[in-house]
Write an enzyme that holds these catalytic residues in place. Sequence first.
Site, short mmCIF file in Angstrom:
data_model
loop_
_atom_site.label_atom_id
_atom_site.label_comp_id
_atom_site.label_asym_id
_atom_site.label_seq_id
_atom_site.Cartn_x
_atom_site.Cartn_y
_atom_site.Cartn_z
N GLU A 77 0.80 -1.23 0.00
CA GLU A 77 0.00 0.00 0.00
C GLU A 77 0.84 1.29 0.00
O GLU A 77 0.33 2.35 0.39
CB GLU A 77 -0.95 0.00 1.19
CG GLU A 77 -2.00 -1.08 1.10
CD GLU A 77 -3.16 -0.80 2.02
OE1 GLU A 77 -4.23 -0.43 1.53
OE2 GLU A 77 -2.98 -0.94 3.25
N HIS A 96 -0.89 5.65 7.68
CA HIS A 96 -2.05 4.82 7.33
C HIS A 96 -2.23 3.79 8.44
O HIS A 96 -1.28 3.12 8.84
CB HIS A 96 -1.84 4.12 5.99
CG HIS A 96 -2.86 3.06 5.75
ND1 HIS A 96 -4.20 3.35 5.64
CD2 HIS A 96 -2.76 1.70 5.65
CE1 HIS A 96 -4.87 2.22 5.47
NE2 HIS A 96 -4.03 1.21 5.47
N HIS A 98 -5.23 1.13 10.93
CA HIS A 98 -6.52 0.48 11.14
C HIS A 98 -6.97 0.77 12.57
O HIS A 98 -7.52 -0.09 13.25
CB HIS A 98 -6.43 -1.03 10.91
CG HIS A 98 -5.69 -1.43 9.67
ND1 HIS A 98 -4.98 -2.59 9.56
CD2 HIS A 98 -5.54 -0.79 8.49
CE1 HIS A 98 -4.43 -2.66 8.35
NE2 HIS A 98 -4.75 -1.58 7.68
N HIS A 166 -11.70 -0.57 6.25
CA HIS A 166 -10.26 -0.66 6.12
C HIS A 166 -9.50 0.14 7.19
O HIS A 166 -8.65 -0.40 7.88
CB HIS A 166 -9.89 -0.19 4.70
CG HIS A 166 -8.45 -0.27 4.36
ND1 HIS A 166 -7.98 -0.12 3.08
CD2 HIS A 166 -7.35 -0.45 5.11
CE1 HIS A 166 -6.67 -0.22 3.06
NE2 HIS A 166 -6.26 -0.42 4.28
#
Lengths: 241, 241, 241, 241
Positions: A77, A96, A98, A166
């Site tokens: 990613e 980024h 979760h 996500h």
Amino acid sequence: MTKLERLKEELVTANRILAREGVVDSFGHVSARHPDNPGRFLLSRARAPDCIEESDIMEFTLEGEPIDAGGRAPYLERFIHGGLYEARADVFSVVHNHSPSVIPFGVTGKKLKPLLHMCASCGHEVPIWDSQDKFGDTTLLVSDMAMGRDLAKHMGANPTTLMRGHGATVVGRSVRHAVFVSVYLEVGAKLQMQAMQMGEIKFLTKGEVDKIVARVNDYTLNRAWENWARRAGREMQKQPA
Amino acid sequence: MTKLERLKEELVTANRILAREGVVDSFGHVSARHPDNPGRFLLSRARAPDCIEESDIMEFTLEGEPIDAGGRAPYLERFIHGGLYEARADVFSVVHNHSPSVIPFGVTGKKLKPLLHMCASCGHEVPIWDSQDKFGDTTLLVSDMAMGRDLAKHMGANPTTLMRGHGATVVGRSVRHAVFVSVYLEVGAKLQMQAMQMGEIKFLTKGEVDKIVARVNDYTLNRAWENWARRAGREMQKQPA
Amino acid sequence: MTKLERLKEELVTANRILAREGVVDSFGHVSARHPDNPGRFLLSRARAPDCIEESDIMEFTLEGEPIDAGGRAPYLERFIHGGLYEARADVFSVVHNHSPSVIPFGVTGKKLKPLLHMCASCGHEVPIWDSQDKFGDTTLLVSDMAMGRDLAKHMGANPTTLMRGHGATVVGRSVRHAVFVSVYLEVGAKLQMQAMQMGEIKFLTKGEVDKIVARVNDYTLNRAWENWARRAGREMQKQPA
Amino acid sequence: MTKLERLKEELVTANRILAREGVVDSFGHVSARHPDNPGRFLLSRARAPDCIEESDIMEFTLEGEPIDAGGRAPYLERFIHGGLYEARADVFSVVHNHSPSVIPFGVTGKKLKPLLHMCASCGHEVPIWDSQDKFGDTTLLVSDMAMGRDLAKHMGANPTTLMRGHGATVVGRSVRHAVFVSVYLEVGAKLQMQAMQMGEIKFLTKGEVDKIVARVNDYTLNRAWENWARRAGREMQKQPA
């Protein structure tokens, strides 16, 4: 130490902090724009954030091509990072994650909004990007530049965005800034979930958010960083230039 | 080290990880199919997962008969493992737990479904097995092969099943896979409980689940395993063959 | 070591475990009936459970009179213990706590009932004792034998009782048993709070509770004790006679 | 050691305890009135509570002017402390925090009230101060004496107040007392949030609150302090005069 070496150390500490503060688990990542070349960014090889060391930090073009990979496998990613550095000159760091408390907002479409002064940095509006809209059934992973660019476009000038099913992506003007916004996005989401069960919420006003955002300076970031670095077993360093 | 010795080490690490990540407390267990004899499986003597050492790992027939017990008392519920290895040639590891967030689903009959990409591995459908249906009032423990087989039958080809008033059982193609699915089953259940209070949930689509499940490879499992093993105070080892 | 010395060590470990497992904070206590004299019980001087050492354990008559206090100040609420040892010959250990998840049940009057096999030991019925009913406005503390006896009477033959605005009291046939029931009372209360938000709960049937309670033997208690003692930094010892 | 030195040590321990018990994160602070000069107070330089050392403790006038700053930057919000010491001769210590469970009460306007005996010290009434009412759009920070005095006036004779979108402020007759009230304000808020989801709550009666408050003596405070200091890695000291 060179500017580049300092920034790699900073990224290692950032990874350890995000793990220690519960923003990432074995997945998620944080990058920084290259200090000498705005067309490059720094990001670890594919490894759990709490395990990352200086030698894991790789260099990438904005299109996610590794420079001198040396056998190190990159995160799939990395295009989240590339897409944002490409689209926004104001961005020097990307996280980024979760982060657990933001997920329920992404999947229910409920709007996450700042209700605590510490959380104003998530911005007036936290958009929700749904990969399904444009890309249909996927693994939900941002696995090429087309997805990375679409995410960046949807995010616009906002500091944060949720990703349905996500997680979230956060940008900052420095690594410490992006980490700060990420930690308090999680804090704010958890508080909002609780408050929503209790009654009507008085969120921060637009004016309050603007005033608070204008005041979050290096001084604020460093106070938190000293504490988080210590909790993560890392030394407090001066912020890299 | 022989394949068998490596797998015993792997099971010890798996037990410690499941304890550290909150999937098991003083109860619950994880087994592996014997690497040289598919008609046998490996499971610790009856002991709390976080206390288990290599010498605690025993060998059993698929009907739960211990081979060379050497004075070690087995878990009563070894029939969960036997029943599943007997029924499904695709299963190489089984985790049974009382993972806290799955319990409320089992007792309310609400369907647990994947809403986060990391949780797709719980599968399209998480059935709920109720020992009461066929066996009436019991201790709820799977204490013989009749119960183990009924559980396996009810679970069908699914990777996970809840057990009403008791917990969950998870299978995998390796120890690391079964541990991974178990940890993210707990994560997903907690998130779904929170999201259910907030509004209508957009779960992963069938197509998304299929695509994600197809992509969960050893690479993914090892990234998590390195992190979890470290947190549990165990060394990262190569995955046993 | 004498039986008395062993039991004092056991009480120290019990205190440390209850603190480590979140059943007590700086308050709450656990006692044992004297091994040689059923008309006496053992309880620490007034000190936070996680700080207690062997020399803190005092001896009391069932009416709460200290034997040889030696300058040590007793807990005010020793009458909870005295009242129960006096009323019930089957009781060999008593835990009093402010276990967080049980408090909401006490103040809303919602009935706590076992929904998980591990929690069956809280019994078919968890009564709620309200000091207000008989004693009016007090500090809510059980500060004399009249209150201790009223609590014991209200509790009847049950293994547990809640105390409105205050906490819970649990009895057992041994220290390990009372600790086990206390830990799983907290676990069960937390799960029930979550499940109540989700829908109608299928609690354990009366027959299931009876069967499970009959099966909770020293073997079960010792498996948990080994794990909890280790987490609390205490050595696993044989259970005192 | 002088009285002043003892009190500085006490403040360091208080900061560490508040961090360890989750009442403050990288922000929040605790002060004490100067032991020899009631027109002065002691408060750390601007630093995360868990990092504070004796040399960080500064002296201020009640209007928030630092005495002999020696290059140390003060907290912006020192006016919370000054305002309260100025208004109330009964106050010897002030804690300001963003204690997580109190935030949802501040933003929904739901009244926080004691439901557990340990929490009676938050008082009969926990007012909510909203900086917006008098000062309009601000950063929500109490950044001058006008705001500090308005907060103190709104708080009146109460031991605690919430601050909308910001946190809480707690006063005490000693550092240990203010820390005790702060910890149990957080505990009580969390319990009330849970109980509100379950049904009608029976709060402590007015008479019960009065009786409990009258009984919270140094003995109670020291029992908790010994436990908390140990958890925070600080030695238990006698309470400063």
